[in-house]
Each structure stands twice: as structure tokens, then as C-alpha cells.
Write a protein that holds these residues in place. Structure first.
Motif: not given
Lengths: 364, 364
Positions: A85-89, A94-102
Motif C-alpha cells: 500500500d505504499e507508493d513505490p515512486y 525519498e531513498t535517493l534524497d536529491f533532485m537530479p538535473k539530468m
């Protein structure tokens, strides 16, 4: 057999990421996923996704009940499970914990998954990861070539014994099943075959039927198996008994075109050039309009992969590319002849990956 | 058997297009493609793409040498071929000859194909066609239900004869292969099975092993075959000889949960509600933490499809939905029991698609 070096593949991937300013690669189950992470998984409705960032070990997001299976069937140790019942995306974000540019996205990723990735990373640019994987997978290592060669040996040996066992009256489908069984027994891996007799052999890309073998039949055998998932792809055209003079005339032209491609193929040559040179032989012999397909395609973990040897593909061949060399002449209503083997591209001259005697009708 | 109405499917698609202001649907080979156009084709490297516009017959773009095969294996008559050295995307654009505002893209389309579509239609918005197809494919017609019922009958009959043939000492893999063979012989279509004995049955989503059947074994059989490509999905858990009282205790709870889901499932009920009500039975019996997966999933041309019966899915069930009802209790190190059958959602109350006696251990 030499081991496949997965660690090196990952390092190369990261080098190519740096070169292209990519800070995240996302891969759902696919051939490219298996190439990097060893596990060839099925793509189902529950998200499984690997993430590569430059300064960390790869991460895998998978259904919680699959975590152990994933650790056993891939080389990724860092597997993060998501509950039913979790959203895998969101879990991935959350796990990556950064905002990729590319973000470089594996090229066969489903559109519905891409839309979800776009939702969690709305400000990222999404590139096609094909550039990275085509380059890496295109340059076959010795360990990979060893496997394709082994698969080729399995294939040719199976065809040789097959030709000594078949009898007039057997159908294309029967002969095809017999060959597939033979190859699978020897390789222990999935095998495929296409068997066509006489007029049928004049229709490339058709399929086997209930058509029966005759004493004077032409037999076209396009088949392959794999070794550690690396495929071979070989077409042998022969006759059941003594060939006609027309068959021999056409065979000779196709063989010359096949040899010409071997001569033309080498590092730096645009892929289309190899098609062009082989085609010229058939054109000049007056059969140009009966050679209706491209000269070949790359071969490895997929039976068809880059580089494609076709008009319009101006990309230069690279050292280590493996590609088929498969000219053909198809005379409608009569017969078709295709001669196909596999070449390794080298600096000065390409090489046949597996040498074998092609004159099968003299062996019986 | 009642025929499948492809013409009606296309009409419904066009209605949904109008409703969503979509002026073009693009589909590469996929289950949705097969649902509309009859042909279940493989997705390879050469572009095959169907296009639906409101006021015309569907169009198919395919490699030139495949045109005839496409006309024979799909219900699309307007097939436009592209030559080996042509750009298939430009061919598609030229043939369509208009600039769509809103394109609905089949949800499993590859990212690399999407990028190419985006290149030829840079000003179009791209939507996920899942909404259109989930709605249509979700509402099963009588003809579709007839096929799922037939596939269920094939499955249950195969399991019945299997259970009379197996003997202690046989491995999970042997029993599994025997069942697959049995189902495929009766249905003439692809079949699948998962066989687990004893402790193994306590690990859902695991796979069959060399583990041997014993006199007192628990046997979990999750299997299915298809009829006209419509799948069944049934899990039968039984014992080889007389069951233990613990087995009977757990079996009774799981069966009650399975019955509860049948009671809870009907048109308009949020999908998650059915999961919730069945789970409550198991929770209240004190085994909640051993029911580790969702209650079920839609079933049809795919073994797993919409609607998913899982916490978080608030979408109301629709008349004609077919979904599995598969609660389970898995006691680690001991055994697992899953009871799975398939329900048709109706206005007032859902129905079991195929009724059969579940008490297999008394039949021997």
C-alpha cells in the motif's frame, strides 16, 4: 570460460554518465538491466527500478516480498522494499534524497513509468540511456565473444547432425522443432529456428509451415541458441540432394556478397558502407531487386541490437562490435538463398566469429 | 463460443477519445493492441504502430516486408509499409497528414519510441491511454467471461487429475511440469503453474524447487491456462493425505475471508474495501500479520491487470470487472494456505466465475 566483469561495466557506465552530465540513471527490468546487474527479470505491474548515482553503490527499489529474491538474482545488495500500500515512486524519491538535473532513462522503460518518474522529478530533464548502453554493449569483451562463439558452435553442430537425420516427407515445422530441441539440449538455453523449403525460402521473415521436404528441395535454416544468454545467429542454405545449377549460380553470388561484407567491415567504417558494398556485388550480378532486406544487425544479449548494418546508419563501426553478415537473394516462386554468419569488428579488418564449412550438400 | 466484437471495441475507443478530447491514439504492439486489433505481435526494433483517428479507419505503419503478414494477423486493412532505409516516424507523420493536439499513447510504449513520437509531434500533449483501456478492458462482455470460465474449467479439471496421479517422492518441479503439460494439452494454449510443498508454501511469490512430496505434505497449487488468450488464475491448497487439525483451522479462516470478499465485492464499492473486509476476518482470527499480500487483481488478457484489489485503490468496482479473490495465511517454517478463485463484479453482488468443490483431500 572467462567471467563477465560486472564491476567494470558499472565503472564504464559512471564514466559515460560523467561525460554526458547525467546525475541519475533509472532502469526497470530489461536487457540493459541484466547487462549491468546480472538479473534478467520480468517487467510486471509492480515497480522494480534500479538507480545509479555517481558516488554511491547502485540501489534497487522492489516490492517488499521480493527483496530477498532480488538480492539473490541480481548483484545489487542495496535493495529497498516497498509495501503493497505504499507508493513505490515516492519511496524511490525519498531513498535517493536529491533532485537530479539530468536523468538518463533506460530506453525500453514504459511510457506509464516515465510519466510517474516525471511526476516525482518534475524539473529534471530525461534523456534516452540508449547512447550509454549502445556504446558499452557494442564493444564486446573477449569474455562476451567467447560466449557468442560457443553459441555459434552449438548452432552449427546442431544443424550438421540435423541434416543427417531429416528425410523427405518431413514438414518445415517438424524439422524446425527437431532443430530447436537439438540446440537446446546442447546449450541448455533458449533456442530458436526458422526452417523454409523451396518457394517458401524465397519469402524472408515468413514462418515454417506444413510444407514437406522433397528429394530435390532447397532448405533454408536460420537459427541460433545462446551461451550465458549471448546469442548466435546463423543462416545455412543448402539442398537435400545435389543442387541445381541455378542454385549454385545464386549461391556463388550470395557467398561473394557475404565475403565482400567481411572485407568492408572494420573499425571506423560507417555501418551503411558494409551494406552498400555487399549489395553492390548482388546489384552487379543483376539480382539487386531480390535482396530485399538490410545486410545485418548487431548481436549479443539480443538477437537484434546495435549496430544496424543498413542504409542510413552512418555511425562508424567500433572495435569489438559483433554484427551479422547476411546477404540474400530471393527468387519469388522458386527459392531463396541467405548466407549468414557473424563478424567481430577489428581495427584493420573484421573477423568471422566462428569458421565452418558452408558446403553442406557435399557432406551427406 | 460467442465471438469477440472488435468493431464495438473500436467504437467504444472512439467514444472515449471524444470524451477526453483526444485526436490521435498511437499503439505499438502490446496487449492493448491485441485487444483492439486481434494481432498479438512481438515488439521488436523495427517500428510497428497503429494509429486511431476519429473519422477514419485505423492505420498501421509496418516494415514493408511485413505488410502482408500484418494484414493477415490483425484486423487492420490499411497497412502502410516503410522501406528499410526510410524513417518510419516520418512515414507515420506524412500518412496521418494532420497535427494532433492531444495524443493518447498506449501505456507500455517504450520511452525511446515516445521520444521519436514527440519529435514528429513537438506541439502535441501526450496522455497515458491507460484510462481508456482500463475502462474498456475492465468491463468484461459475456463473450470474454465465457472464455475466462472455460480457462478456469480447464485448470480445475487438470488439477483434479493431477492430484490423482502424483506420488510421494515427486519434486515440486516435476509436479509443476506435469500440471503445465496437462493444462496446455487440454487448452491448447500457454499455461503456467507454481507448486509449493510444506514450508515452501509459506513463501508466496517463491518458485518450485527440488523439494519432495511427503505422505503428510501440504500442497499449494497456483495455476492457470487460457482460452482465446483469456486467462484463469486459481489457487488450490490441499494435503496429500488426511490434513492436520492445524491445517483445517487455518483453512477455515482463509475460506471465510475468501467468502467475505465475494460478499463485499459489487459495483460501486471501492476496490480497497474488498481487501479490507477479507483482511478483517484474518485479522480478527489473530493471523493478520501472516496475510502479507493484496487480496487480488483484475484478470483477463493479462493474468494481472486492473482493477487491483489493494489498500489505497479507491476506484469503485464496475459491473463486468473480473478480479481474483485470493486471501492467504503463511506460517513461516510450517505451511501456507491460499484460496484463490475469480469473481465477476455485478450490480448487487459479485459472482464466482466458476464454481468447484474445494475440499480436494476428501476426493482421493
Amino acid at each position: 570460460m572467462q567471467p563477465l566483469n560486472y564491476r567494470k561495466r558499472l565503472e564504464q557506465t559512471k564514466k559515460l554518465m560523467e561525460k554526458e552530465n547525467v546525475d541519475l540513471i533509472l532502469l526497470t527490468p530489461s536487457v540493459n538491466f541484466g547487462y549491468l546487474f546480472k538479473g534478467f527479470l520480468d517487467m510486471r505491474e509492480r515497480l522494480i527500478c534500479a538507480a545509479i548515482v555517481l558516488d554511491k553503490e547502485p540501489l534497487l527499489i522492489a516490492p517488499e516480498f521480493e527483496v530477498e529474491r532480488m538480492q539473490n538474482s541480481t548483484n545489487i545488495k542495496n535493495v529497498v522494499g516497498w509495501k503493497e500500500d505504499e507508493d513505490p515512486y515516492l519511496k524511490l524519491k525519498e531513498t535517493l534524497d536529491f533532485m537530479p538535473k539530468m536523468i538518463s532513462l533506460e530506453s525500453t522503460t514504459r511510457f506509464e513509468n516515465f510519466l510517474k518518474f516525471k511526476e516525482i522529478f518534475p524539473n529534471s530533464d530525461f534523456l534516452n540511456a540508449a547512447a550509454i548502453f549502445n556504446d558499452m554493449r557494442g564493444r564486446k569483451t573477449d569474455a562476451e565473444i567467447e560466449r557468442i562463439r560457443k553459441a555459434s558452435e552449438f548452432t552449427v553442430k546442431s544443424v550438421e547432425t540435423l541434416l543427417n537425420e531429416i528425410e523427405p516427407g518431413m514438414t518445415e515445422i517438424e524439422v524446425q522443432n527437431q532443430l530447436i530441441k537439438k540446440m537446446s539440449e546442447i546449450s541448455g538455453e533458449p533456442s530458436w529456428a526458422l526452417i523454409q523449403f523451396d518457394e517458401s525460402s524465397a519469402i524472408p521473415h515468413s514462418s515454417a509451415s506444413a510444407k514437406k521436404l522433397r528429394e530435390d528441395s532447397v532448405i533454408l535454416i536460420d537459427s541460433g541458441t545462446s551461451c550465458d544468454r549471448y546469442f548466435s545467429d546463423i543462416t545455412i542454405t543448402t539442398t537435400f540432394s545435389k543442387p541445381s545449377s541455378k542454385f549454385l549460380e545464386i549461391y556463388d553470388i550470395v557467398q561473394k556478397a557475404n565475403d565482400k561484407a567481411l572485407e568492408a567491415s572494420k573499425e571506423g567504417v560507417p555501418a551503411e558502407q558494409v551494406d552498400f558494398e555487399a549489395r553492390k556485388i548482388i546489384d552487379e550480378a543483376g539480382y539487386g531487386k531480390y535482396f530485399t532486406h538490410r545486410l545485418g544487425h548487431g548481436l549479443g544479449l539480443e538477437v537484434h541490437e546495435h549496430p544496424y548494418i543498413v542504409k542510413g546508419n552512418k555511425q562508424p563501426l567500433m572495435d569489438g562490435n559483433v554484427h551479422t553478415d547476411e546477404p540474400g537473394i530471393y527468387l519469388p516462386g522458386k527459392f531463396g538463398i541467405r548466407i549468414e554468419d557473424d563478424l567481430i569488428v577489428r581495427k584493420d579488418k573484421s573477423e568471422r566469429i566462428y569458421e565452418f564449412d558452408r558446403i553442406f550438400w557435399e557432406k551427406k
